[in-house]
Scaffold this active site. Sequence first.
Site, PDB file in Angstrom:
ATOM      1  N   PHE A 140       0.692  -0.935   0.269  1.00  0.00           N
ATOM      2  CA  PHE A 140      -0.273   0.117   0.112  1.00  0.00           C
ATOM      3  C   PHE A 140       0.875   1.236   0.089  1.00  0.00           C
ATOM      4  O   PHE A 140       2.331   1.600   0.825  1.00  0.00           O
ATOM      5  CB  PHE A 140      -0.741   0.000   1.292  1.00  0.00           C
ATOM      6  CG  PHE A 140      -1.220  -0.441   1.138  1.00  0.00           C
ATOM      7  CD1 PHE A 140      -2.891  -1.003   0.590  1.00  0.00           C
ATOM      8  CD2 PHE A 140      -2.230  -2.173   1.640  1.00  0.00           C
ATOM      9  CE1 PHE A 140      -4.259  -1.453   0.747  1.00  0.00           C
ATOM     10  CE2 PHE A 140      -1.964  -3.662   2.102  1.00  0.00           C
ATOM     11  CZ  PHE A 140      -4.182  -3.130   1.213  1.00  0.00           C
ATOM     12  N   ASP A 141       0.599   2.576  -0.951  1.00  0.00           N
ATOM     13  CA  ASP A 141       0.537   3.386  -0.471  1.00  0.00           C
ATOM     14  C   ASP A 141      -0.093   3.837   0.729  1.00  0.00           C
ATOM     15  O   ASP A 141      -1.014   3.605   1.542  1.00  0.00           O
ATOM     16  CB  ASP A 141       0.100   4.132  -1.699  1.00  0.00           C
ATOM     17  CG  ASP A 141       0.489   5.842  -1.285  1.00  0.00           C
ATOM     18  OD1 ASP A 141       1.980   6.381  -1.212  1.00  0.00           O
ATOM     19  OD2 ASP A 141      -0.773   7.112  -2.315  1.00  0.00           O
ATOM     20  N   ALA A 142       1.016   5.270   1.445  1.00  0.00           N
ATOM     21  CA  ALA A 142       0.812   5.343   3.236  1.00  0.00           C
ATOM     22  C   ALA A 142      -0.453   6.616   2.508  1.00  0.00           C
ATOM     23  O   ALA A 142      -2.088   6.665   2.483  1.00  0.00           O
ATOM     24  CB  ALA A 142       1.515   6.158   3.892  1.00  0.00           C
ATOM     25  N   ASP A 159      -3.367   5.679  -4.579  1.00  0.00           N
ATOM     26  CA  ASP A 159      -4.263   6.422  -5.205  1.00  0.00           C
ATOM     27  C   ASP A 159      -3.273   7.629  -6.613  1.00  0.00           C
ATOM     28  O   ASP A 159      -4.019   8.093  -6.513  1.00  0.00           O
ATOM     29  CB  ASP A 159      -4.394   7.969  -3.643  1.00  0.00           C
ATOM     30  CG  ASP A 159      -3.340   8.379  -3.831  1.00  0.00           C
ATOM     31  OD1 ASP A 159      -3.814   9.574  -4.311  1.00  0.00           O
ATOM     32  OD2 ASP A 159      -2.179   8.209  -3.221  1.00  0.00           O
TER      33      ASP A 159
END
Length: 229
Positions: free
Chosen positions: A14-16, A182
């Site tokens: 995941f990106d944060a 995102d």
Amino acid sequence: MSYCESVGFDWVLFDADETLFHFDAFAGLRQLFAGFGVDFGAAEYEEYQRVNKPLWVEYQEGRINAKTLQESRFALWGERLGVAPAELNSGFLSAMADICAPLPGVPELLNGLRGRYRLGIITNGFTELQRIRLARTGFAEHFEVLVISEEVGVAKPDKAIFDHALDAMGNPDPARVLMVGDTLASDILGGLNAGMQTCWYNPGAKAIDPGIQPHLEIRCHSELARLLA
């Protein structure tokens, strides 16, 4: 059979910011500058972003390092207030650690994935915020790998940071890794260049860049939970 079932993922990365956590920079800056007696409003935020946004582009393109970005974005305010830019940056990251909250559905998603997939984070955010925030939310225990661009020395979408992550993960087959983020230009493009499967978190239904095609696209975290069920 769903796409996820046909591929068979072992890892989910995941990106944060704005993928797992809401990142309200305006609120963080207001909190920072309130401590200096500054009523930081929309005009001040626009001025800040005129400096900040180009610096992030340079950082992601590898033309400046994290320290330069962090201090340059506060250089003008440092002059006005007689405060070192590094001190302002540290105060900003501290404020963001105080106010950043998980996005809706994230705790449920992570709890559902735990034990079924190996989980990691790969972020262009900065160490001072990322580690504190993960500890405060209790999310740190979900992730085996935390890769932060400031520590690695390169930022997404550079393939090197994804290679670093794969090495930390024990060098799994990239095709069995799903990168969720995102931002098309960093998360998705970087994941594609590293040979990973990709999932674009696009809650605002933004138009896709025809040159960057994610394998999956979701509007909410419950949708990803269903895909990975």
